[in-house]
Design an enzyme around this catalytic site. Structure first.
Site, PDB file in Angstrom:
ATOM      1  NE  ARG A 161      -4.749  -6.149   4.721  1.00 46.90           N
ATOM      2  CZ  ARG A 161      -4.154  -6.196   3.548  1.00 46.90           C
ATOM      3  NH1 ARG A 161      -4.649  -6.950   2.596  1.00 46.90           N
ATOM      4  NH2 ARG A 161      -3.062  -5.502   3.309  1.00 46.90           N
ATOM      5  N   GLY A 194       0.845  -1.208   0.000  1.00 45.97           N
ATOM      6  CA  GLY A 194       0.000   0.000   0.000  1.00 45.97           C
ATOM      7  C   GLY A 194       0.869   1.243   0.000  1.00 45.97           C
ATOM      8  CG  ASP A 252      -1.301  -0.964   7.974  1.00 43.64           C
ATOM      9  OD1 ASP A 252      -2.233  -0.148   7.942  1.00 43.64           O
ATOM     10  OD2 ASP A 252      -1.247  -1.981   7.244  1.00 43.64           O
ATOM     11  CG  ASP A 291       3.580  -6.726   7.288  1.00 40.31           C
ATOM     12  OD1 ASP A 291       3.113  -6.080   6.338  1.00 40.31           O
ATOM     13  OD2 ASP A 291       2.880  -7.450   8.023  1.00 40.31           O
ATOM     14  CB  THR A 312       3.186   0.372   5.926  1.00 41.01           C
ATOM     15  OG1 THR A 312       1.832   0.042   6.261  1.00 41.01           O
ATOM     16  CG2 THR A 312       4.051   0.087   7.139  1.00 41.01           C
ATOM     17  CG  ASP A 348       1.999  -3.391  10.035  1.00 44.62           C
ATOM     18  OD1 ASP A 348       2.807  -2.653   9.422  1.00 44.62           O
ATOM     19  OD2 ASP A 348       1.262  -4.206   9.457  1.00 44.62           O
ATOM     20  NE  ARG A 359      -2.347  -4.411  -1.300  1.00 38.14           N
ATOM     21  CZ  ARG A 359      -1.830  -3.810  -0.230  1.00 38.14           C
ATOM     22  NH1 ARG A 359      -0.762  -4.310   0.344  1.00 38.14           N
ATOM     23  NH2 ARG A 359      -2.384  -2.727   0.266  1.00 38.14           N
TER      24      ARG A 359
HETATM   25  N1  LIG Z   1       5.976 -14.029   1.748  1.00 31.56           N
HETATM   26  C1  LIG Z   1       6.298 -13.271   0.699  1.00 31.56           C
HETATM   27  N2  LIG Z   1       7.208 -13.701  -0.203  1.00 31.56           N
HETATM   28  C2  LIG Z   1       7.565 -12.949  -1.266  1.00 31.56           C
HETATM   29  N3  LIG Z   1       7.042 -11.741  -1.515  1.00 31.56           N
HETATM   30  C3  LIG Z   1       6.135 -11.255  -0.660  1.00 31.56           C
HETATM   31  C4  LIG Z   1       5.717 -11.978   0.502  1.00 31.56           C
HETATM   32  N4  LIG Z   1       4.797 -11.241   1.168  1.00 31.56           N
HETATM   33  C5  LIG Z   1       4.646 -10.122   0.434  1.00 31.56           C
HETATM   34  N5  LIG Z   1       5.441 -10.114  -0.644  1.00 31.56           N
HETATM   35  C6  LIG Z   1       5.508  -9.099  -1.701  1.00 31.56           C
HETATM   36  O1  LIG Z   1       5.296  -7.803  -1.171  1.00 31.56           O
HETATM   37  C7  LIG Z   1       4.103  -7.243  -1.734  1.00 31.56           C
HETATM   38  C8  LIG Z   1       3.450  -6.330  -0.747  1.00 31.56           C
HETATM   39  O2  LIG Z   1       3.081  -7.054   0.419  1.00 31.56           O
HETATM   40  P1  LIG Z   1       1.746  -6.682   1.231  1.00 31.56           P
HETATM   41  O3  LIG Z   1       0.596  -6.705   0.296  1.00 31.56           O
HETATM   42  O4  LIG Z   1       1.710  -7.575   2.413  1.00 31.56           O
HETATM   43  O5  LIG Z   1       1.941  -5.165   1.639  1.00 31.56           O
HETATM   44  P2  LIG Z   1       2.916  -4.487   2.702  1.00 31.56           P
HETATM   45  O6  LIG Z   1       4.269  -4.354   2.105  1.00 31.56           O
HETATM   46  O7  LIG Z   1       2.841  -5.213   3.999  1.00 31.56           O
HETATM   47  O8  LIG Z   1       2.291  -3.028   2.796  1.00 31.56           O
HETATM   48  P3  LIG Z   1       0.908  -2.572   3.471  1.00 31.56           P
HETATM   49  O9  LIG Z   1       0.531  -3.588   4.506  1.00 31.56           O
HETATM   50  O10 LIG Z   1       1.234  -1.244   4.018  1.00 31.56           O
HETATM   51  O11 LIG Z   1      -0.074  -2.483   2.346  1.00 31.56           O
HETATM   52  C9  LIG Z   1       3.291  -8.468  -2.139  1.00 31.56           C
HETATM   53  O12 LIG Z   1       2.322  -8.188  -3.111  1.00 31.56           O
HETATM   54  C10 LIG Z   1       4.378  -9.369  -2.695  1.00 31.56           C
HETATM   55  O13 LIG Z   1       4.777  -8.969  -3.989  1.00 31.56           O
HETATM   56  O1  LIG Z   2      -7.010  -1.470  -0.691  1.00 29.42           O
HETATM   57  P1  LIG Z   2      -5.670  -2.100  -0.617  1.00 29.42           P
HETATM   58  O2  LIG Z   2      -4.655  -1.427  -1.442  1.00 29.42           O
HETATM   59  O3  LIG Z   2      -5.728  -3.572  -0.826  1.00 29.42           O
HETATM   60  O4  LIG Z   2      -5.129  -1.890   0.853  1.00 29.42           O
HETATM   61  C1  LIG Z   2      -5.828  -2.086   2.033  1.00 29.42           C
HETATM   62  C2  LIG Z   2      -4.887  -2.356   3.154  1.00 29.42           C
HETATM   63  O5  LIG Z   2      -3.693  -1.597   3.054  1.00 29.42           O
HETATM   64  C3  LIG Z   2      -3.429  -0.946   4.272  1.00 29.42           C
HETATM   65  O6  LIG Z   2      -3.976   0.302   4.194  1.00 29.42           O
HETATM   66  C4  LIG Z   2      -2.008  -0.671   4.474  1.00 29.42           C
HETATM   67  O7  LIG Z   2      -1.527   0.099   3.407  1.00 29.42           O
HETATM   68  C5  LIG Z   2      -4.176  -1.766   5.292  1.00 29.42           C
HETATM   69  O8  LIG Z   2      -4.415  -1.126   6.506  1.00 29.42           O
HETATM   70  C6  LIG Z   2      -5.427  -2.069   4.509  1.00 29.42           C
HETATM   71  O9  LIG Z   2      -6.107  -3.159   4.983  1.00 29.42           O
HETATM   72 MG   LIG Z   3       1.512  -4.957   5.669  1.00 32.01          MG
END
Ligand SMILES: Nc1ncnc2c1ncn2[C@@H]1O[C@H](COP(=O)(O)OP(=O)(O)OP(=O)(O)O)[C@@H](O)[C@H]1O
Ligand SMILES: O=P(O)(O)OC[C@H]1O[C@](O)(CO)[C@@H](O)[C@@H]1O
Ligand SMILES: [Mg+2]
Length: 320
Positions: free
Chosen positions: A172, A12, A128, A104, A126, A130, A73
């Site tokens: 989330r 995100g 979040d 994360d 992020t 977190d 993502r």
């Molecule tokens: N276990 C994993 N192995 C490899 N790539 C991963 C893994 N988890 C996440 N990723 C990669 O990172 C991208 C972003 O992860 P995620 O959707 O969990 O968002 P985030 O980085 O935690 O940010 P946010 O929670 O703020 O939206 C995923 O779409 C994927 O491409």
């Molecule tokens: O609508 P999207 O892009 O899937 O993202 C929603 C999620 O991303 C976050 O905003 C973190 O970026 C979470 O708190 C939320 O659940």
């Molecule tokens: Mg995350």
């Protein structure tokens, strides 16, 4: 010393990502290092969608929310074949290290990428908040200010009508946004996924607070707890109080980054570049008690960030 690095944003978007990219690019160029921007997170790495960035490429973005590189993502990156193709694309271009700005999930991806011979340094990007090991993530401060602004507005109308206002915010799996904005906004009840939620108890507390003279109530719900609409329906049915629900949604993810987020992003980014070009890999830069810290990436992704229970306790105490 590494001579060619890349930067990308993933997961995100969050306010301050642009400030981080700008700082990465300008610090790297100052150090005589070439920087490439990868579009749309791991999707761009996999699709070989990247561009060489110059100092002027990152002008006029410091104050903008979102990320000018785009983010995504990317499911295919979760497979070994996907990561291998992405790593080969980088190697073919002579890119030896990548600064990955994300949450994360993105940092978990970074750790796995490093196993394929690419140096990685993470920045916590992020809303979040977190991520284990850092007090703040880039974007959290801006997001909670947006939420508090919404709470202030809801208070005006809640007090005029004597209503219960239920506000659903993002998170989330994490209650940091709800808890922190709830404390700052004076929410009467805060529901977060890290704490047991008893809706019957919530309803009886809301009814009792009317008996003690409260004219209206604000309830902040982190999305991970469940739908605010369902919770609002139950409150209305069980208490008979006039109840309305708002879902803040993606409004809280946008907007011009706060001063705090711009400074956090710029400072952490400088450390990330200096570390990466000097050969350091598998670290995340964060902020602890006001100081920049390097956190082992495996540690950061291996621990779940817990909620600050003293903040939650205070929010509960002050709402009485
Ligand atoms: N276990 C994993 N192995 C490899 N790539 C991963 C893994 N988890 C996440 N990723 C990669 O990172 C991208 C972003 O992860 P995620 O959707 O969990 O968002 P985030 O980085 O935690 O940010 P946010 O929670 O703020 O939206 C995923 O779409 C994927 O491409
Ligand atoms: O609508 P999207 O892009 O899937 O993202 C929603 C999620 O991303 C976050 O905003 C973190 O970026 C979470 O708190 C939320 O659940
Ligand atoms: Mg995350």
């Amino acid at each position: 010393m590494l001579k060619r690095i890349a930067v990308m944003t993933s997961g995100g978007d969050s306010p301050g990502m642009n400030a981080a990219i700008r700082a990465v690019v300008r610090v790297a160029i100052h150090e005589g290092v070439e920087v490439w921007g990868i579009y749309n997170g791991y999707a761009g790495m996999y699709e070989d969608n990247m561009i060489k960035l110059e100092s002027r490429s990152v002008g006029d973005i410091l104050h903008r929310g979102g990320t000018f590189l785009g983010t995504a993502r990317c499911e295919v990156f979760k497979t070994l074949e996907g990561r291998q193709k992405a790593a080969e694309n980088l190697k073919r271009r002579g890119i030896e290290g990548v600064i990955i700005i994300g949450g994360d999930g993105s940092l978990t991806g970074a750790q796995l990428l490093s196993e394929l011979g690419i140096a990685v340094v993470g920045l916590p990007g992020t809303i979040d908040n977190d991520i284990w090991g850092t007090d703040y993530t880039i974007g959290f401060d801006t997001a909670i200010n947006t939420v508090v602004e919404a709470i202030n507005k809801l208070r005006d109308t809640a007090s005029s009508h004597g209503r219960v206002m239920v506000l659903e915010v993002m998170g989330r799996n994490s209650g940091w946004i709800a808890m922190t904005a709830g404390l700052a906004g004076g929410a009467e009840q805060i529901l977060i996924p890290e704490m047991t939620v008893n809706l019957d108890e919530l309803c009886s507390k809301l009814s009792k607070s009317r008996d003690t003279g409260k004219k209206y109530s604000i309830v902040v719900v982190a999305e991970g707890v469940g739908s605010a609409v369902t919770i609002g329906d139950k409150i209305a049915k069980d208490t008979g109080l006039d109840t309305r629900v708002s879902v803040l949604g993606h409004i809280q993810r946008g907007g011009s980054p706060s001063v705090f987020d711009r400074i956090l992003a710029s400072t952490l980014a400088e450390h990330a570049v200096m570390a990466l070009i000097s050969g350091i890999s598998n670290v995340l830069f964060g902020s602890k008690n006001g100081a920049v810290v390097a956190i082992d990436l495996a540690d950061a992704i291996g621990h779940k960030r817990t909620i600050d229970t003293s903040t939650f306790r205070l929010a509960t105490l002050l709402s009485k």
